[in-house]
Design a protein around this motif. Structure first.
Motif, PDB file in Angstrom:
ATOM      1  N   ASP A  42      10.721 -26.781  57.445  1.00  0.00           N
ATOM      2  CA  ASP A  42      11.039 -26.213  58.044  1.00  0.00           C
ATOM      3  C   ASP A  42      11.475 -25.607  59.830  1.00  0.00           C
ATOM      4  OD1 ASP A  42      12.572 -25.204  56.373  1.00  0.00           O
ATOM      5  OD2 ASP A  42      12.899 -22.933  56.065  1.00  0.00           O
ATOM      6  N   ILE A  43      11.948 -25.924  60.580  1.00  0.00           N
ATOM      7  CA  ILE A  43      11.295 -25.974  62.056  1.00  0.00           C
ATOM      8  C   ILE A  43      11.565 -25.038  62.618  1.00  0.00           C
ATOM      9  CG2 ILE A  43      11.960 -27.336  64.399  1.00  0.00           C
ATOM     10  CD1 ILE A  43      10.066 -28.970  62.611  1.00  0.00           C
ATOM     11  N   ILE A  44      10.969 -24.390  63.363  1.00  0.00           N
ATOM     12  CA  ILE A  44      10.771 -22.854  63.771  1.00  0.00           C
ATOM     13  C   ILE A  44       9.920 -22.962  65.745  1.00  0.00           C
ATOM     14  CG2 ILE A  44       9.141 -20.526  64.057  1.00  0.00           C
ATOM     15  CD1 ILE A  44      10.758 -21.379  61.270  1.00  0.00           C
ATOM     16  N   LYS A  45      11.180 -22.506  65.998  1.00  0.00           N
ATOM     17  CA  LYS A  45      10.946 -22.048  68.356  1.00  0.00           C
ATOM     18  C   LYS A  45      10.723 -20.681  68.330  1.00  0.00           C
ATOM     19  CE  LYS A  45      14.348 -24.074  70.431  1.00  0.00           C
ATOM     20  NZ  LYS A  45      15.406 -24.836  70.732  1.00  0.00           N
ATOM     21  N   ILE A  46       9.259 -20.566  68.564  1.00  0.00           N
ATOM     22  CA  ILE A  46       8.514 -19.750  69.614  1.00  0.00           C
ATOM     23  C   ILE A  46       9.625 -19.391  70.724  1.00  0.00           C
ATOM     24  CG2 ILE A  46       6.905 -19.273  69.900  1.00  0.00           C
ATOM     25  CD1 ILE A  46       5.189 -20.374  67.211  1.00  0.00           C
ATOM     26  N   LYS A  47       9.296 -18.548  71.024  1.00  0.00           N
ATOM     27  CA  LYS A  47      10.171 -17.784  72.645  1.00  0.00           C
ATOM     28  C   LYS A  47       8.910 -17.254  73.571  1.00  0.00           C
ATOM     29  CE  LYS A  47      14.013 -16.659  73.563  1.00  0.00           C
ATOM     30  NZ  LYS A  47      14.996 -17.709  73.602  1.00  0.00           N
ATOM     31  N   ALA A  48       7.951 -17.945  73.814  1.00  0.00           N
ATOM     32  CA  ALA A  48       6.607 -17.124  75.005  1.00  0.00           C
ATOM     33  C   ALA A  48       7.132 -16.441  75.527  1.00  0.00           C
ATOM     34  CB  ALA A  48       5.856 -18.689  75.069  1.00  0.00           C
ATOM     35  N   SER A  49       6.375 -15.498  76.134  1.00  0.00           N
ATOM     36  CA  SER A  49       6.770 -14.316  76.861  1.00  0.00           C
ATOM     37  C   SER A  49       7.232 -15.442  78.585  1.00  0.00           C
ATOM     38  CB  SER A  49       5.227 -13.977  76.702  1.00  0.00           C
ATOM     39  OG  SER A  49       4.170 -13.807  77.261  1.00  0.00           O
ATOM     40  N   ASN A  50       6.245 -16.471  78.671  1.00  0.00           N
ATOM     41  CA  ASN A  50       6.418 -16.871  79.812  1.00  0.00           C
ATOM     42  C   ASN A  50       7.307 -17.744  80.220  1.00  0.00           C
ATOM     43  OD1 ASN A  50       5.966 -19.010  78.454  1.00  0.00           O
ATOM     44  ND2 ASN A  50       3.729 -19.650  79.480  1.00  0.00           N
ATOM     45  N   GLY A  51       8.469 -17.404  79.160  1.00  0.00           N
ATOM     46  CA  GLY A  51       9.800 -18.105  79.103  1.00  0.00           C
ATOM     47  C   GLY A  51       9.913 -19.441  78.479  1.00  0.00           C
ATOM     48  N   GLN A  52       8.641 -20.478  78.158  1.00  0.00           N
ATOM     49  CA  GLN A  52       9.032 -21.709  77.193  1.00  0.00           C
ATOM     50  C   GLN A  52       9.573 -21.552  76.131  1.00  0.00           C
ATOM     51  OE1 GLN A  52       5.018 -23.348  77.747  1.00  0.00           O
ATOM     52  NE2 GLN A  52       5.682 -24.164  79.579  1.00  0.00           N
ATOM     53  N   GLU A  53       9.912 -22.290  75.289  1.00  0.00           N
ATOM     54  CA  GLU A  53      10.020 -22.416  73.733  1.00  0.00           C
ATOM     55  C   GLU A  53       9.702 -23.483  73.460  1.00  0.00           C
ATOM     56  OE1 GLU A  53      14.439 -22.405  73.485  1.00  0.00           O
ATOM     57  OE2 GLU A  53      14.468 -20.430  73.417  1.00  0.00           O
ATOM     58  N   LYS A  54       8.348 -22.988  72.629  1.00  0.00           N
ATOM     59  CA  LYS A  54       7.527 -24.391  71.773  1.00  0.00           C
ATOM     60  C   LYS A  54       8.123 -24.471  70.439  1.00  0.00           C
ATOM     61  CE  LYS A  54       4.076 -23.536  74.295  1.00  0.00           C
ATOM     62  NZ  LYS A  54       2.138 -24.333  74.657  1.00  0.00           N
ATOM     63  N   LEU A  55       8.225 -25.585  69.873  1.00  0.00           N
ATOM     64  CA  LEU A  55       9.127 -26.104  68.840  1.00  0.00           C
ATOM     65  C   LEU A  55       7.583 -26.144  67.491  1.00  0.00           C
ATOM     66  CD1 LEU A  55      11.901 -28.764  68.585  1.00  0.00           C
ATOM     67  CD2 LEU A  55      11.794 -26.686  67.688  1.00  0.00           C
ATOM     68  N   SER A  56       7.820 -25.661  66.184  1.00  0.00           N
ATOM     69  CA  SER A  56       6.642 -26.009  65.824  1.00  0.00           C
ATOM     70  C   SER A  56       7.232 -25.965  63.942  1.00  0.00           C
ATOM     71  CB  SER A  56       5.797 -24.903  65.322  1.00  0.00           C
ATOM     72  OG  SER A  56       6.133 -23.700  64.959  1.00  0.00           O
ATOM     73  N   MET A  57       6.748 -26.714  62.952  1.00  0.00           N
ATOM     74  CA  MET A  57       6.993 -26.786  61.446  1.00  0.00           C
ATOM     75  C   MET A  57       6.100 -26.302  60.729  1.00  0.00           C
ATOM     76  SD  MET A  57       6.596 -30.875  59.486  1.00  0.00           S
ATOM     77  CE  MET A  57       8.210 -31.248  60.425  1.00  0.00           C
ATOM     78  N   VAL A  58       7.124 -25.870  59.985  1.00  0.00           N
ATOM     79  CA  VAL A  58       6.314 -24.905  58.635  1.00  0.00           C
ATOM     80  C   VAL A  58       5.613 -25.809  57.688  1.00  0.00           C
ATOM     81  CG1 VAL A  58       6.269 -23.386  56.672  1.00  0.00           C
ATOM     82  CG2 VAL A  58       8.148 -23.063  58.641  1.00  0.00           C
ATOM     83  N   THR A  59       4.004 -25.277  57.052  1.00  0.00           N
ATOM     84  CA  THR A  59       3.580 -25.993  56.842  1.00  0.00           C
ATOM     85  C   THR A  59       2.329 -25.401  56.299  1.00  0.00           C
ATOM     86  OG1 THR A  59       1.096 -25.918  58.135  1.00  0.00           O
ATOM     87  CG2 THR A  59       2.371 -27.496  58.892  1.00  0.00           C
ATOM     88  N   ALA A  60       2.357 -24.311  56.180  1.00  0.00           N
ATOM     89  CA  ALA A  60       1.500 -23.187  54.628  1.00  0.00           C
ATOM     90  C   ALA A  60       2.611 -21.781  54.962  1.00  0.00           C
ATOM     91  CB  ALA A  60       0.828 -23.102  55.198  1.00  0.00           C
ATOM     92  N   LEU A  61       2.361 -21.583  53.260  1.00  0.00           N
ATOM     93  CA  LEU A  61       3.527 -20.592  52.813  1.00  0.00           C
ATOM     94  C   LEU A  61       2.497 -19.626  52.027  1.00  0.00           C
ATOM     95  CD1 LEU A  61       7.371 -21.568  51.900  1.00  0.00           C
ATOM     96  CD2 LEU A  61       6.495 -20.672  54.062  1.00  0.00           C
TER      97      LEU A  61
END
Length: 432
Positions: A42-61
């Motif tokens: 799954d693709i996760i978007k992280i909303k950083a406190s500096n205003g940036q949004e960064k895409l990431s992927m779930v690699t382990a649960l």
């Protein structure tokens, strides 16, 4: 963007309630997040406190949290930042609009030619062609390189490896294959290479001509996740055109950099290292990637050339060894042949095409075997010939090989910008 394209894009994004998770731990490679119910991939978007949004992927649960690998770098993210599910499965936009373009693994243009508008989307990760749905490889695939077409003939839907050490000339050979290939669609994946090499490859090796060609780029300064999924993204593009019934040339440089990217991800997730530090997942991914190429009944084909960087010219390297076991043929580039001024430096005695007998005529096959036999005799007796210890008349076959030595070396040589017709190559080969 057309009205229909906008409507299709809106359909892709269903209005739904967003559940936020929280970043609870960060290191150089991975980020831990709690509060989200996800699956691997799954693709996760992280909303950083500096205003940036960064895409990431779930690699382990884990039981209480999940681990994601960022497509970008972790700078700017801190503990407590919000995260949410952007997509349940990473998909990329595909279509004829990407032909002639240079894109990153997410299909964002990097050539400065403006946005790309498409209406079709395709998952990056899909299963390979089922074994019983694969078509037989019975048709030759000409690449315009004499040494390959004549002595290592490839077939439509074949998977071939180009094995070479650093600086031996694999990029030049790649360019020759792309320019001389008969395929109507060409997909080039440049994975983990230096950024400088991308414009050089396009301008020098491809002559700046990207007609019916897509170049997917993930350079060495990109994150390990971008380098890993750059390869899967490129093969997905090739599959899109194959599913339309078109024949595609897929060429990737290099498998080794792809495996190194997975090594970084695997080790960061705690996988045990094996030979040369590669975790088991690195070797497993090779088959998942390479088996997606091929010929499928009722559809088109993907004829693939994968370059493999041989560190220290060691053919027993784990990545080279595993690749040879998966592929339908291998082309070995020899540093020794470059010393003799033979370009492309294809070592025909150490190379092989497993389908050559199925795609060539009997006469062509006999001519190729005779050529290799004479070339092998010359290599075996090279020292005796050079010191003058061999007397003419002792071996009729060797005498013929010595007589045709210059002509054989000339056959193996070819200028980077030269494309030789397949029939002409066979005609020259029959003259030996």
């Amino acid at each position: 963007m057309t009205l229909s394209a906008i409507k299709d894009k809106l359909k892709q994004k269903e209005i739904k309630e967003i559940t936020f998770g929280k970043v609870i731990s960060i290191n150089a490679s991975n980020i831990e997040i709690n509060g989200l119910d996800t699956s691997i991939g799954d693709i996760i978007k992280i909303k950083a406190s500096n205003g940036q949004e960064k895409l990431s992927m779930v690699t382990a649960l884990k039981e209480d949290f999940l681990i994601v690998s960022p497509f970008d770098f972790v700078e700017g993210i801190k503990i407590g930042d919000n995260a949410y599910i952007e997509n349940n499965n990473l998909q990329i936009p595909v279509g004829d609009a990407i032909l002639g373009r240079v894109v990153d693994p997410l299909m964002k243009p990097v050539d400065g030619k403006g946005d790309i508008y498409t209406t079709s989307y395709k998952p990056i990760i899909e299963p390979p062609i089922e074994a019983m749905k694969r078509g037989l490889i019975e048709e030759k695939f000409s690449v315009g390189v004499k040494a390959i077409d004549g002595l290592l003939t490839t077939g439509v839907g074949q998977k071939v490896g180009i094995f070479a050490g650093s600086g031996v000339g694999k990029s030049t050979l790649m360019g020759m294959i792309v320019r001389g290939s008969e395929a109507p669609i060409k997909v080039v994946a440049l994975i983990g290479e230096r950024g400088r090499e991308v414009p050089e490859f396009i301008e020098k090796n491809l002559g700046g001509d990207l007609t019916n060609t897509v170049v997917v780029v993930a350079t060495s300064d990109d994150s390990s996740l971008m380098r890993k999924y750059g390869a899967f993204s490129a093969i997905s593009v090739a599959e899109y055109f194959k599913n339309q019934g078109r024949d595609v040339l897929f060429i990737m440089d290099s498998v080794t950099r792809f495996a190194m990217a997975q090594r970084e991800i695997g080790l960061a997730l705690g996988e045990p290292p094996t030979s040369k530090g590669y975790p088991p997942s690195s070797l497993t991914l090779l088959a998942q990637l390479m088996e997606r190429a091929g010929k499928e009944e009722g559809k088109g084909s993907i004829t693939a050339f994968f370059t493999v960087l041989i560190e220290g010219d060691d053919m027993s390297d784990p990545i080279a060894d595993q690749s040879r076991s998966i592929l339908d043929g291998h082309i070995v580039l020899s540093r020794e042949m470059t010393d003799f001024g033979i370009y492309p430096p294809i070592n025909i005695l150490n190379s092989a095409s497993r389908v050559m007998g199925d795609v060539t005529t009997k006469e062509h096959g006999e001519s190729a075997r005779k050529f290799k036999r004479m070339f092998s005799l010359l290599k075996e007796n090279e020292v005796l010939i050079r010191i003058g210890a061999y007397e003419k008349g002792n071996d009729k076959e060797l005498d013929e090989a010595i007589e045709k030595k210059e002509a054989m070396e000339e056959f193996l040589k070819q200028a980077p910008d030269e494309v030789v017709d397949f029939d002409k190559t066979v005609e020259i080969l029959k003259s030996f």
